[in-house]
Design a protein around this motif. Structure first.
Motif, PDB file in Angstrom:
ATOM      1  N   ALA A  38       0.826  -1.207   0.000  1.00 52.30           N
ATOM      2  CA  ALA A  38       0.000   0.000   0.000  1.00 52.30           C
ATOM      3  C   ALA A  38       0.863   1.262   0.000  1.00 52.30           C
ATOM      4  O   ALA A  38       0.542   2.240  -0.690  1.00 52.30           O
ATOM      5  CB  ALA A  38      -0.929  -0.003   1.215  1.00 52.30           C
ATOM      6  N   ALA A  39       1.953   1.234   0.749  1.00 49.34           N
ATOM      7  CA  ALA A  39       2.862   2.385   0.766  1.00 49.34           C
ATOM      8  C   ALA A  39       3.485   2.603  -0.611  1.00 49.34           C
ATOM      9  O   ALA A  39       3.611   3.753  -1.058  1.00 49.34           O
ATOM     10  CB  ALA A  39       3.950   2.176   1.815  1.00 49.34           C
ATOM     11  N   CYS A  40       3.846   1.532  -1.281  1.00 50.88           N
ATOM     12  CA  CYS A  40       4.400   1.662  -2.636  1.00 50.88           C
ATOM     13  C   CYS A  40       3.351   2.216  -3.601  1.00 50.88           C
ATOM     14  O   CYS A  40       3.667   3.056  -4.454  1.00 50.88           O
ATOM     15  CB  CYS A  40       4.924   0.320  -3.129  1.00 50.88           C
ATOM     16  SG  CYS A  40       6.416  -0.194  -2.290  1.00 50.88           S
ATOM     17  N   GLY A  41       2.126   1.782  -3.458  1.00 48.64           N
ATOM     18  CA  GLY A  41       1.055   2.324  -4.284  1.00 48.64           C
ATOM     19  C   GLY A  41       0.831   3.797  -4.020  1.00 48.64           C
ATOM     20  O   GLY A  41       0.601   4.584  -4.943  1.00 48.64           O
ATOM     21  N   LEU A  42       0.929   4.194  -2.765  1.00 47.00           N
ATOM     22  CA  LEU A  42       0.779   5.600  -2.401  1.00 47.00           C
ATOM     23  C   LEU A  42       1.914   6.443  -2.970  1.00 47.00           C
ATOM     24  O   LEU A  42       1.686   7.559  -3.441  1.00 47.00           O
ATOM     25  CB  LEU A  42       0.716   5.739  -0.881  1.00 47.00           C
ATOM     26  CG  LEU A  42       0.414   7.123  -0.332  1.00 47.00           C
ATOM     27  CD1 LEU A  42      -0.995   7.537  -0.743  1.00 47.00           C
ATOM     28  CD2 LEU A  42       0.550   7.122   1.175  1.00 47.00           C
ATOM     29  N   VAL A  43       3.123   5.895  -2.953  1.00 45.62           N
ATOM     30  CA  VAL A  43       4.270   6.605  -3.530  1.00 45.62           C
ATOM     31  C   VAL A  43       4.086   6.798  -5.026  1.00 45.62           C
ATOM     32  O   VAL A  43       4.351   7.875  -5.562  1.00 45.62           O
ATOM     33  CB  VAL A  43       5.584   5.845  -3.217  1.00 45.62           C
ATOM     34  CG1 VAL A  43       6.738   6.353  -4.069  1.00 45.62           C
ATOM     35  CG2 VAL A  43       5.927   5.970  -1.744  1.00 45.62           C
ATOM     36  N   VAL A  44       3.628   5.769  -5.709  1.00 45.18           N
ATOM     37  CA  VAL A  44       3.394   5.884  -7.153  1.00 45.18           C
ATOM     38  C   VAL A  44       2.305   6.905  -7.435  1.00 45.18           C
ATOM     39  O   VAL A  44       2.443   7.751  -8.323  1.00 45.18           O
ATOM     40  CB  VAL A  44       3.018   4.511  -7.756  1.00 45.18           C
ATOM     41  CG1 VAL A  44       2.493   4.661  -9.164  1.00 45.18           C
ATOM     42  CG2 VAL A  44       4.208   3.584  -7.733  1.00 45.18           C
ATOM     43  N   TRP A  45       1.222   6.844  -6.684  1.00 50.69           N
ATOM     44  CA  TRP A  45       0.098   7.731  -6.922  1.00 50.69           C
ATOM     45  C   TRP A  45       0.432   9.182  -6.566  1.00 50.69           C
ATOM     46  O   TRP A  45       0.046  10.103  -7.281  1.00 50.69           O
ATOM     47  CB  TRP A  45      -1.093   7.237  -6.111  1.00 50.69           C
ATOM     48  CG  TRP A  45      -2.342   8.009  -6.353  1.00 50.69           C
ATOM     49  CD1 TRP A  45      -3.080   8.052  -7.500  1.00 50.69           C
ATOM     50  CD2 TRP A  45      -2.999   8.859  -5.423  1.00 50.69           C
ATOM     51  NE1 TRP A  45      -4.165   8.864  -7.338  1.00 50.69           N
ATOM     52  CE2 TRP A  45      -4.138   9.377  -6.063  1.00 50.69           C
ATOM     53  CE3 TRP A  45      -2.740   9.211  -4.110  1.00 50.69           C
ATOM     54  CZ2 TRP A  45      -5.007  10.241  -5.434  1.00 50.69           C
ATOM     55  CZ3 TRP A  45      -3.617  10.066  -3.485  1.00 50.69           C
ATOM     56  CH2 TRP A  45      -4.729  10.567  -4.148  1.00 50.69           C
ATOM     57  N   SER A  46       1.161   9.392  -5.458  1.00 55.69           N
ATOM     58  CA  SER A  46       1.436  10.749  -4.994  1.00 55.69           C
ATOM     59  C   SER A  46       2.583  11.418  -5.740  1.00 55.69           C
ATOM     60  O   SER A  46       2.498  12.586  -6.100  1.00 55.69           O
ATOM     61  CB  SER A  46       1.773  10.740  -3.502  1.00 55.69           C
ATOM     62  OG  SER A  46       0.696  10.265  -2.761  1.00 55.69           O
ATOM     63  N   PHE A  47       3.671  10.669  -5.926  1.00 58.14           N
ATOM     64  CA  PHE A  47       4.892  11.278  -6.459  1.00 58.14           C
ATOM     65  C   PHE A  47       5.185  10.880  -7.895  1.00 58.14           C
ATOM     66  O   PHE A  47       6.195  11.303  -8.454  1.00 58.14           O
ATOM     67  CB  PHE A  47       6.083  10.908  -5.568  1.00 58.14           C
ATOM     68  CG  PHE A  47       5.911  11.326  -4.139  1.00 58.14           C
ATOM     69  CD1 PHE A  47       5.865  12.657  -3.792  1.00 58.14           C
ATOM     70  CD2 PHE A  47       5.775  10.373  -3.143  1.00 58.14           C
ATOM     71  CE1 PHE A  47       5.710  13.049  -2.467  1.00 58.14           C
ATOM     72  CE2 PHE A  47       5.615  10.750  -1.818  1.00 58.14           C
ATOM     73  CZ  PHE A  47       5.575  12.091  -1.479  1.00 58.14           C
ATOM     74  N   SER A 102       9.337   3.143 -12.038  1.00 57.31           N
ATOM     75  CA  SER A 102       9.213   1.735 -11.680  1.00 57.31           C
ATOM     76  C   SER A 102      10.441   1.225 -10.932  1.00 57.31           C
ATOM     77  O   SER A 102      10.326   0.368 -10.059  1.00 57.31           O
ATOM     78  CB  SER A 102       8.965   0.889 -12.926  1.00 57.31           C
ATOM     79  OG  SER A 102      10.019   1.032 -13.845  1.00 57.31           O
ATOM     80  N   LEU A 103      11.615   1.762 -11.252  1.00 56.24           N
ATOM     81  CA  LEU A 103      12.826   1.323 -10.553  1.00 56.24           C
ATOM     82  C   LEU A 103      12.793   1.736  -9.084  1.00 56.24           C
ATOM     83  O   LEU A 103      13.148   0.948  -8.197  1.00 56.24           O
ATOM     84  CB  LEU A 103      14.068   1.901 -11.242  1.00 56.24           C
ATOM     85  CG  LEU A 103      15.407   1.458 -10.671  1.00 56.24           C
ATOM     86  CD1 LEU A 103      15.556  -0.055 -10.803  1.00 56.24           C
ATOM     87  CD2 LEU A 103      16.542   2.163 -11.375  1.00 56.24           C
ATOM     88  N   ALA A 104      12.342   2.942  -8.818  1.00 54.96           N
ATOM     89  CA  ALA A 104      12.254   3.415  -7.433  1.00 54.96           C
ATOM     90  C   ALA A 104      11.235   2.604  -6.641  1.00 54.96           C
ATOM     91  O   ALA A 104      11.480   2.234  -5.486  1.00 54.96           O
ATOM     92  CB  ALA A 104      11.887   4.894  -7.414  1.00 54.96           C
ATOM     93  N   VAL A 105      10.116   2.304  -7.251  1.00 53.61           N
ATOM     94  CA  VAL A 105       9.083   1.531  -6.556  1.00 53.61           C
ATOM     95  C   VAL A 105       9.551   0.098  -6.338  1.00 53.61           C
ATOM     96  O   VAL A 105       9.318  -0.486  -5.276  1.00 53.61           O
ATOM     97  CB  VAL A 105       7.763   1.575  -7.342  1.00 53.61           C
ATOM     98  CG1 VAL A 105       6.728   0.669  -6.711  1.00 53.61           C
ATOM     99  CG2 VAL A 105       7.245   2.999  -7.407  1.00 53.61           C
ATOM    100  N   ALA A 106      10.246  -0.465  -7.326  1.00 52.30           N
ATOM    101  CA  ALA A 106      10.777  -1.824  -7.170  1.00 52.30           C
ATOM    102  C   ALA A 106      11.788  -1.873  -6.033  1.00 52.30           C
ATOM    103  O   ALA A 106      11.790  -2.816  -5.227  1.00 52.30           O
ATOM    104  CB  ALA A 106      11.407  -2.292  -8.470  1.00 52.30           C
ATOM    105  N   LEU A 107      12.637  -0.871  -5.951  1.00 51.98           N
ATOM    106  CA  LEU A 107      13.621  -0.815  -4.872  1.00 51.98           C
ATOM    107  C   LEU A 107      12.930  -0.669  -3.518  1.00 51.98           C
ATOM    108  O   LEU A 107      13.306  -1.333  -2.547  1.00 51.98           O
ATOM    109  CB  LEU A 107      14.581   0.358  -5.113  1.00 51.98           C
ATOM    110  CG  LEU A 107      15.746   0.500  -4.150  1.00 51.98           C
ATOM    111  CD1 LEU A 107      16.636  -0.737  -4.233  1.00 51.98           C
ATOM    112  CD2 LEU A 107      16.534   1.747  -4.470  1.00 51.98           C
ATOM    113  N   LEU A 108      11.907   0.167  -3.471  1.00 55.50           N
ATOM    114  CA  LEU A 108      11.139   0.335  -2.236  1.00 55.50           C
ATOM    115  C   LEU A 108      10.457  -0.971  -1.829  1.00 55.50           C
ATOM    116  O   LEU A 108      10.459  -1.338  -0.650  1.00 55.50           O
ATOM    117  CB  LEU A 108      10.103   1.445  -2.412  1.00 55.50           C
ATOM    118  CG  LEU A 108       9.281   1.846  -1.205  1.00 55.50           C
ATOM    119  CD1 LEU A 108      10.174   2.407  -0.118  1.00 55.50           C
ATOM    120  CD2 LEU A 108       8.243   2.875  -1.609  1.00 55.50           C
ATOM    121  N   LEU A 109       9.901  -1.688  -2.793  1.00 54.93           N
ATOM    122  CA  LEU A 109       9.271  -2.979  -2.499  1.00 54.93           C
ATOM    123  C   LEU A 109      10.277  -3.992  -1.972  1.00 54.93           C
ATOM    124  O   LEU A 109      10.019  -4.686  -0.988  1.00 54.93           O
ATOM    125  CB  LEU A 109       8.607  -3.536  -3.752  1.00 54.93           C
ATOM    126  CG  LEU A 109       7.153  -3.199  -3.980  1.00 54.93           C
ATOM    127  CD1 LEU A 109       6.711  -3.680  -5.350  1.00 54.93           C
ATOM    128  CD2 LEU A 109       6.282  -3.781  -2.913  1.00 54.93           C
TER     129      LEU A 109
END
Length: 68
Positions: free
Chosen positions: A30-39, A43-50
């Motif tokens: 959910a936090a990764c989804g929020l990061v994608v939606w907000s900022f 995909s690389l940043a979200v993958a690293l966060l995941l």
């Protein structure tokens, strides 16, 4: 029928056994989804966060399980 019921209960038990792990993984996703939606993160940043988030959740679950 009894074997089928046993298999299904074991399969469901894999996901329900450790509530902390399941809820924590959902929170990371959910936090990764929020990061994608907000900022509008890439995909690389979200993958690293995941990866970092899930690894942290798994490590804390292992430490918590070892302490029992």
């Amino acid at each position: 029928m009894n074997i089928f019921r046993l298999i299904v209960s074991e399969f469901i038990g894999m996901f329900v056994d450790d509530e902390f792990l399941a809820v924590s993984i959902l929170a990371v996703v959910a936090a990764c989804g929020l990061v994608v939606w907000s900022f509008h993160a890439g995909s690389l940043a979200v993958a690293l966060l995941l990866v970092i988030g899930i690894a942290g959740v798994l490590m804390s679950s292992v430490v918590k399980g070892a302490a029992k």
